[in-house]
Design a protein around this motif. Structure first.
Motif, PDB file in Angstrom:
ATOM      1  N   MET A  50       0.841  -1.193   0.000  1.00  0.00           N
ATOM      2  CA  MET A  50       0.000   0.000   0.000  1.00  0.00           C
ATOM      3  C   MET A  50       0.879   1.246   0.000  1.00  0.00           C
ATOM      4  O   MET A  50       2.002   1.223   0.523  1.00  0.00           O
ATOM      5  N   ALA A  51       0.362   2.331  -0.555  1.00  0.00           N
ATOM      6  CA  ALA A  51       1.062   3.612  -0.519  1.00  0.00           C
ATOM      7  C   ALA A  51       0.936   4.205   0.882  1.00  0.00           C
ATOM      8  O   ALA A  51      -0.153   4.270   1.452  1.00  0.00           O
ATOM      9  N   LEU A  52       2.055   4.642   1.438  1.00  0.00           N
ATOM     10  CA  LEU A  52       2.070   5.241   2.766  1.00  0.00           C
ATOM     11  C   LEU A  52       2.146   6.763   2.709  1.00  0.00           C
ATOM     12  O   LEU A  52       1.816   7.428   3.696  1.00  0.00           O
ATOM     13  N   PHE A  53       2.603   7.298   1.575  1.00  0.00           N
ATOM     14  CA  PHE A  53       2.729   8.746   1.411  1.00  0.00           C
ATOM     15  C   PHE A  53       2.059   9.201   0.123  1.00  0.00           C
ATOM     16  O   PHE A  53       2.026   8.465  -0.868  1.00  0.00           O
ATOM     17  N   GLU A  54       1.561  10.417   0.171  1.00  0.00           N
ATOM     18  CA  GLU A  54       1.190  11.122  -1.045  1.00  0.00           C
ATOM     19  C   GLU A  54       2.315  12.080  -1.378  1.00  0.00           C
ATOM     20  O   GLU A  54       2.726  12.894  -0.532  1.00  0.00           O
ATOM     21  N   ARG A  55       2.872  11.986  -2.597  1.00  0.00           N
ATOM     22  CA  ARG A  55       4.010  12.809  -2.995  1.00  0.00           C
ATOM     23  C   ARG A  55       3.523  14.134  -3.573  1.00  0.00           C
ATOM     24  O   ARG A  55       2.639  14.162  -4.423  1.00  0.00           O
ATOM     25  N   HIS A  56       4.134  15.234  -3.107  1.00  0.00           N
ATOM     26  CA  HIS A  56       3.860  16.557  -3.631  1.00  0.00           C
ATOM     27  C   HIS A  56       5.173  17.152  -4.147  1.00  0.00           C
ATOM     28  O   HIS A  56       6.236  16.554  -4.013  1.00  0.00           O
ATOM     29  N   ALA A  57       5.118  18.357  -4.692  1.00  0.00           N
ATOM     30  CA  ALA A  57       6.303  18.947  -5.320  1.00  0.00           C
ATOM     31  C   ALA A  57       7.460  19.097  -4.334  1.00  0.00           C
ATOM     32  O   ALA A  57       8.608  18.744  -4.645  1.00  0.00           O
ATOM     33  N   HIS A  58       7.198  19.609  -3.137  1.00  0.00           N
ATOM     34  CA  HIS A  58       8.280  19.857  -2.187  1.00  0.00           C
ATOM     35  C   HIS A  58       7.993  19.249  -0.814  1.00  0.00           C
ATOM     36  O   HIS A  58       8.613  19.653   0.183  1.00  0.00           O
ATOM     37  N   ALA A  59       7.068  18.326  -0.742  1.00  0.00           N
ATOM     38  CA  ALA A  59       6.718  17.727   0.553  1.00  0.00           C
ATOM     39  C   ALA A  59       6.001  16.404   0.325  1.00  0.00           C
ATOM     40  O   ALA A  59       5.663  16.054  -0.811  1.00  0.00           O
ATOM     41  N   VAL A  60       5.812  15.688   1.398  1.00  0.00           N
ATOM     42  CA  VAL A  60       5.022  14.457   1.364  1.00  0.00           C
ATOM     43  C   VAL A  60       4.049  14.495   2.533  1.00  0.00           C
ATOM     44  O   VAL A  60       4.328  15.102   3.568  1.00  0.00           O
ATOM     45  N   THR A  61       2.902  13.865   2.377  1.00  0.00           N
ATOM     46  CA  THR A  61       1.944  13.728   3.465  1.00  0.00           C
ATOM     47  C   THR A  61       1.525  12.268   3.551  1.00  0.00           C
ATOM     48  O   THR A  61       1.519  11.548   2.548  1.00  0.00           O
ATOM     49  N   LEU A  62       1.193  11.848   4.740  1.00  0.00           N
ATOM     50  CA  LEU A  62       0.804  10.461   4.952  1.00  0.00           C
ATOM     51  C   LEU A  62      -0.568  10.182   4.345  1.00  0.00           C
ATOM     52  O   LEU A  62      -1.469  11.019   4.411  1.00  0.00           O
ATOM     53  N   THR A  63      -0.706   9.002   3.783  1.00  0.00           N
ATOM     54  CA  THR A  63      -2.027   8.536   3.375  1.00  0.00           C
ATOM     55  C   THR A  63      -2.785   8.103   4.628  1.00  0.00           C
ATOM     56  O   THR A  63      -2.235   8.088   5.740  1.00  0.00           O
ATOM     57  N   GLU A  64      -4.029   7.740   4.471  1.00  0.00           N
ATOM     58  CA  GLU A  64      -4.826   7.294   5.616  1.00  0.00           C
ATOM     59  C   GLU A  64      -4.200   6.077   6.286  1.00  0.00           C
ATOM     60  O   GLU A  64      -4.099   6.011   7.513  1.00  0.00           O
ATOM     61  N   VAL A  65      -3.742   5.115   5.487  1.00  0.00           N
ATOM     62  CA  VAL A  65      -3.123   3.922   6.066  1.00  0.00           C
ATOM     63  C   VAL A  65      -1.764   4.267   6.666  1.00  0.00           C
ATOM     64  O   VAL A  65      -1.353   3.678   7.684  1.00  0.00           O
ATOM     65  N   GLY A  66      -1.069   5.248   6.085  1.00  0.00           N
ATOM     66  CA  GLY A  66       0.198   5.684   6.654  1.00  0.00           C
ATOM     67  C   GLY A  66       0.005   6.298   8.027  1.00  0.00           C
ATOM     68  O   GLY A  66       0.795   6.046   8.951  1.00  0.00           O
ATOM     69  N   ARG A  67      -1.045   7.108   8.185  1.00  0.00           N
ATOM     70  CA  ARG A  67      -1.339   7.713   9.494  1.00  0.00           C
ATOM     71  C   ARG A  67      -1.683   6.638  10.521  1.00  0.00           C
ATOM     72  O   ARG A  67      -1.317   6.748  11.693  1.00  0.00           O
ATOM     73  N   ALA A  68      -2.376   5.613  10.085  1.00  0.00           N
ATOM     74  CA  ALA A  68      -2.738   4.528  11.003  1.00  0.00           C
ATOM     75  C   ALA A  68      -1.513   3.717  11.415  1.00  0.00           C
ATOM     76  O   ALA A  68      -1.437   3.209  12.540  1.00  0.00           O
ATOM     77  N   TYR A  69      -0.547   3.610  10.511  1.00  0.00           N
ATOM     78  CA  TYR A  69       0.643   2.788  10.751  1.00  0.00           C
ATOM     79  C   TYR A  69       1.659   3.508  11.631  1.00  0.00           C
ATOM     80  O   TYR A  69       2.380   2.874  12.420  1.00  0.00           O
ATOM     81  N   LEU A  70       1.748   4.843  11.532  1.00  0.00           N
ATOM     82  CA  LEU A  70       2.813   5.604  12.179  1.00  0.00           C
ATOM     83  C   LEU A  70       2.897   5.407  13.689  1.00  0.00           C
ATOM     84  O   LEU A  70       3.996   5.182  14.216  1.00  0.00           O
ATOM     85  N   PRO A  71       1.794   5.499  14.471  1.00  0.00           N
ATOM     86  CA  PRO A  71       1.937   5.360  15.931  1.00  0.00           C
ATOM     87  C   PRO A  71       2.554   4.028  16.351  1.00  0.00           C
ATOM     88  O   PRO A  71       3.364   3.980  17.275  1.00  0.00           O
ATOM     89  N   SER A  72       2.188   2.942  15.674  1.00  0.00           N
ATOM     90  CA  SER A  72       2.758   1.640  16.027  1.00  0.00           C
ATOM     91  C   SER A  72       4.245   1.591  15.721  1.00  0.00           C
ATOM     92  O   SER A  72       5.038   1.021  16.491  1.00  0.00           O
ATOM     93  N   VAL A  73       4.649   2.185  14.607  1.00  0.00           N
ATOM     94  CA  VAL A  73       6.070   2.213  14.249  1.00  0.00           C
ATOM     95  C   VAL A  73       6.844   3.039  15.267  1.00  0.00           C
ATOM     96  O   VAL A  73       7.913   2.635  15.746  1.00  0.00           O
TER      97      VAL A  73
END
Length: 297
Positions: A50-73
């Protein structure tokens, strides 16, 4: 289909990129190139599918599943860092990791914390709480304080204390109760994870609870909170619940009505002979502290 645990380095890079919201800033923190960060994040995404980030020109933001995964990591990395420092770092001989059932930690360990730290200022205590059996298998601990069968948790153990059950409620509710059968006029708050509850109390009082109305909670702390709001009558589990009962503004109902519990609190560990020095010190202190708590009841 199960997914193999990802590389620790991938997780470390993922956490930094999520925190910085930039592959470039994460790369600077990790002393890597932005391309290497992007490559490792991509490898992690391919592993989990699954994609964990959405890529932008000068930044990245977490996808919904990425946000769910981050606290456990983040929690896993912190646990590993603390355990590594505690076991192998410069202060390894004095770092102590203890995991306890929440009600025991709140009601027994918290009042004794200053006593322990005054007697042993050179030991840094890391205390975490858990309630369900699977929670006790997470992370590294020197010692665990559990409620129930100690053999399910460790090879070696010490019995710390049992529990005494009695009904508690807000003062106006308690004062209106004349006899045990009056309990059946109120909702009774039971803790679903305990073998001994209201049915056990009624058995001791020789009452048939056919008209009982139950409200179920997952912990004694929650049961006391519900009783403090006038939901019903809870069961105290002294002495571990004394602090919770007091702070909730509850008082005993029907003085002299009580039942001994069916289970006890235990300190468990893999091997007494293999305990690290700070764990041995804490074990000796805890056994003495629990004896003093029991003598006061």
């Amino acid at each position: 289909m199960s997914v193999a645990v990802p590389s620790l380095n991938w997780l470390r890079v993922f956490e930094a990129a999520a925190r910085c919201e930039s592959f470039a800033r994460a790369a600077a923190q990790l002393n890597m190139s932005p391309a290497a960060v992007s490559q490792q994040v991509r490898a992690l995404e391919e592993r989990v599918g699954m994609a964990l980030f959405e890529r932008h020109a000068h930044a990245v933001t977490l996808t919904e599943v990425g946000r769910a995964y981050l606290p456990s990591v983040q929690q896993a990395l912190l646990t590993l860092e603390n355990a590594t420092e505690g076991l192998f770092g410069a202060a390894r001989a004095q770092q102590l990791f203890v995991q306890s059932v929440l009600i025991f930690a709140q009601g027994v360990l918290t009042p004794g914390y200053e006593d322990f730290t005054r007697a042993h200022p050179d030991i840094t205590l890391s205390l975490t709480t858990a309630n369900l059996p699977y929670e006790f298998s997470r992370g590294f601990t020197d010692l665990q304080i559990i409620f129930g069968n100690p053999q399910a948790f460790g090879a070696d153990s010490d019995r710390l204390m049992g529990e005494r059950l009695f009904p508690v409620a807000l003062p106006p509710v308690a004062e209106a109760l004349i006899g045990p059968t009056d309990l059946l006029q109120h909702r009774l708050i039971d803790v679903v994870t305990h073998r001994a509850g209201w049915p056990h109390m009624f058995e001791k009082m020789d009452i048939m609870p056919s008209r009982a109305q139950y409200v179920y909670a997952d912990s004694t702390l929650m049961a006391c909170a519900l009783a403090s709001e006038g939901v019903g009558i809870a069961l105290a589990r002294a002495p571990a619940s004394d602090k919770a009962v007091r702070e909730a503004g509850l008082v005993p109902c029907l003085p002299g009505i009580f039942a001994e519990g069916r289970e006890a609190y235990h300190l468990v560990y893999p091997d007494r002979a293999a305990l690290r020095p700070p764990a041995r010190v804490f074990r000796d202190w805890l056994l003495d502290w629990c004896r003093s708590v029991k003598l006061s009841h």
